[in-house]
Design a protein around this motif. Sequence first.
Motif, PDB file in Angstrom:
ATOM      1  N   ARG A 117      -5.885   2.269   0.277  1.00  0.00           N
ATOM      2  CA  ARG A 117      -4.556   2.636  -0.240  1.00  0.00           C
ATOM      3  C   ARG A 117      -4.071   1.620  -1.271  1.00  0.00           C
ATOM      4  O   ARG A 117      -3.408   1.987  -2.244  1.00  0.00           O
ATOM      5  CB  ARG A 117      -3.562   2.770   0.909  1.00  0.00           C
ATOM      6  CG  ARG A 117      -3.897   3.920   1.851  1.00  0.00           C
ATOM      7  CD  ARG A 117      -2.911   4.044   2.980  1.00  0.00           C
ATOM      8  NE  ARG A 117      -1.606   4.503   2.527  1.00  0.00           N
ATOM      9  CZ  ARG A 117      -0.558   4.655   3.340  1.00  0.00           C
ATOM     10  NH1 ARG A 117      -0.659   4.366   4.622  1.00  0.00           N
ATOM     11  NH2 ARG A 117       0.604   5.080   2.862  1.00  0.00           N
ATOM     12  N   LEU A 118      -4.404   0.363  -1.075  1.00  0.00           N
ATOM     13  CA  LEU A 118      -4.076  -0.640  -2.092  1.00  0.00           C
ATOM     14  C   LEU A 118      -4.771  -0.309  -3.405  1.00  0.00           C
ATOM     15  O   LEU A 118      -4.176  -0.439  -4.484  1.00  0.00           O
ATOM     16  CB  LEU A 118      -4.498  -2.041  -1.626  1.00  0.00           C
ATOM     17  CG  LEU A 118      -3.699  -2.699  -0.511  1.00  0.00           C
ATOM     18  CD1 LEU A 118      -4.357  -4.016  -0.116  1.00  0.00           C
ATOM     19  CD2 LEU A 118      -2.245  -2.933  -0.922  1.00  0.00           C
ATOM     20  N   ALA A 147      13.486   6.719   0.590  1.00  0.00           N
ATOM     21  CA  ALA A 147      12.627   7.849   0.979  1.00  0.00           C
ATOM     22  C   ALA A 147      11.172   7.419   1.105  1.00  0.00           C
ATOM     23  O   ALA A 147      10.345   7.651   0.216  1.00  0.00           O
ATOM     24  CB  ALA A 147      12.775   8.996  -0.012  1.00  0.00           C
ATOM     25  N   THR A 148      10.855   6.766   2.212  1.00  0.00           N
ATOM     26  CA  THR A 148       9.506   6.290   2.498  1.00  0.00           C
ATOM     27  C   THR A 148       9.091   6.775   3.890  1.00  0.00           C
ATOM     28  O   THR A 148       9.808   7.533   4.541  1.00  0.00           O
ATOM     29  CB  THR A 148       9.464   4.751   2.466  1.00  0.00           C
ATOM     30  OG1 THR A 148      10.210   4.244   3.590  1.00  0.00           O
ATOM     31  CG2 THR A 148      10.056   4.204   1.170  1.00  0.00           C
ATOM     32  N   ASP A 149       7.970   6.274   4.367  1.00  0.00           N
ATOM     33  CA  ASP A 149       7.494   6.613   5.713  1.00  0.00           C
ATOM     34  C   ASP A 149       7.962   5.610   6.762  1.00  0.00           C
ATOM     35  O   ASP A 149       7.401   5.545   7.862  1.00  0.00           O
ATOM     36  CB  ASP A 149       5.960   6.664   5.725  1.00  0.00           C
ATOM     37  CG  ASP A 149       5.413   7.902   5.038  1.00  0.00           C
ATOM     38  OD1 ASP A 149       6.126   8.922   4.997  1.00  0.00           O
ATOM     39  OD2 ASP A 149       4.275   7.844   4.537  1.00  0.00           O
ATOM     40  N   SER A 188       0.802  -1.226   0.000  1.00  0.00           N
ATOM     41  CA  SER A 188       0.000   0.000   0.000  1.00  0.00           C
ATOM     42  C   SER A 188       0.833   1.274   0.000  1.00  0.00           C
ATOM     43  O   SER A 188       0.300   2.363  -0.226  1.00  0.00           O
ATOM     44  CB  SER A 188      -0.948   0.011   1.205  1.00  0.00           C
ATOM     45  OG  SER A 188      -0.216  -0.018   2.416  1.00  0.00           O
ATOM     46  N   SER A 189       2.141   1.155   0.244  1.00  0.00           N
ATOM     47  CA  SER A 189       2.986   2.356   0.289  1.00  0.00           C
ATOM     48  C   SER A 189       4.453   1.951   0.175  1.00  0.00           C
ATOM     49  O   SER A 189       4.793   0.763   0.148  1.00  0.00           O
ATOM     50  CB  SER A 189       2.755   3.130   1.598  1.00  0.00           C
ATOM     51  OG  SER A 189       3.146   2.339   2.714  1.00  0.00           O
ATOM     52  N   ALA A 221       6.104   0.897  -4.777  1.00  0.00           N
ATOM     53  CA  ALA A 221       7.039   1.155  -5.875  1.00  0.00           C
ATOM     54  C   ALA A 221       7.341  -0.118  -6.656  1.00  0.00           C
ATOM     55  O   ALA A 221       7.435  -0.104  -7.889  1.00  0.00           O
ATOM     56  CB  ALA A 221       8.331   1.759  -5.318  1.00  0.00           C
ATOM     57  N   LEU A 222       7.485  -1.235  -5.957  1.00  0.00           N
ATOM     58  CA  LEU A 222       7.700  -2.515  -6.640  1.00  0.00           C
ATOM     59  C   LEU A 222       6.488  -2.897  -7.485  1.00  0.00           C
ATOM     60  O   LEU A 222       6.631  -3.404  -8.597  1.00  0.00           O
ATOM     61  CB  LEU A 222       7.988  -3.612  -5.617  1.00  0.00           C
ATOM     62  CG  LEU A 222       9.400  -3.644  -5.033  1.00  0.00           C
ATOM     63  CD1 LEU A 222       9.460  -4.584  -3.830  1.00  0.00           C
ATOM     64  CD2 LEU A 222      10.422  -4.059  -6.083  1.00  0.00           C
ATOM     65  N   ALA A 223       5.301  -2.637  -6.955  1.00  0.00           N
ATOM     66  CA  ALA A 223       4.089  -2.938  -7.728  1.00  0.00           C
ATOM     67  C   ALA A 223       4.097  -2.168  -9.044  1.00  0.00           C
ATOM     68  O   ALA A 223       3.826  -2.732 -10.120  1.00  0.00           O
ATOM     69  CB  ALA A 223       2.851  -2.590  -6.900  1.00  0.00           C
TER      70      ALA A 223
END
Length: 269
Positions: free
Chosen positions: A41-42, A184-186, A14-15, A20-22
């Motif tokens: 989010r998905l 650079a993610t959460d 979902s994030s 990014a891989l998806a």
Amino acid sequence: MSFENKTVWITGASSGIGAALAREFASRGAHLVLSGRDEARLAEVATDCGETLLLPFDVRNDDALAEATAKAAAWKGGVDVAIANAGVSQRSRALKTDMQVYRDIIDIDLTAQIAFAQGLIGHMTERGSGHLAFISSIAGKVGVPMRTAYSAAKFGLAGYGDALRAELSQTGVQVHVIYPGSIATDVSRNALTAGGEKRGRSDEVIDNGIAPSDAARTMVDAMAAGTREIIVAEGGELAMGEARRTPDALFDQVAAMVERGYMDKMEAE
């Protein structure tokens, strides 16, 4: 290899790295199965990914995992690539950290990821092909302060992946262990503190880290090339990862034990 028309199942999609891989796999023509706890989010990620199957669930729920595994395997006739990416990080001193935080992080980052893989290895070995990828961390190569639980889980995940790779080395199933540095993610914002609360703020090193899209492209390129140990980092983190890189010759040596019948002999004793 090409991932066109392959079915790729990603947890934690979902994030961050998972999303990014998806998008990266979708850009290469793959069919995506996306899992995470937040269905909304998905669905947002799915809008960038063409034909997708959404399977929202909590990775710690064994019944939900079994149901999702059956659906994923049936959707397009089989799961070709599985990415064990779901996880949570930590920002707390060991001296101050509740034991429950250790249990929660190890349950999510290690035990649940093993369960995800265990549900698929029979499916993949029967088909004689597949890719299993485990998202560890540079903190799974080098113990990092304020991340004792996280490092323990990520070291463990790497150990499981390496041992599983040797066991499956004669089956046609490839196993990749991926070691991201600062992306650079959460991840830091969502990290658990000493009492188990979300931290709620990020780190400068994370904010200035590798763009998730760049990291995902590097990971997928390396998987396509058959790379077993994939380090995705820069600067000092890259140096730390490379300093602890496992030589390919050692992976080959352990796989050769299986080829010579090591497991059969152990079971026969």
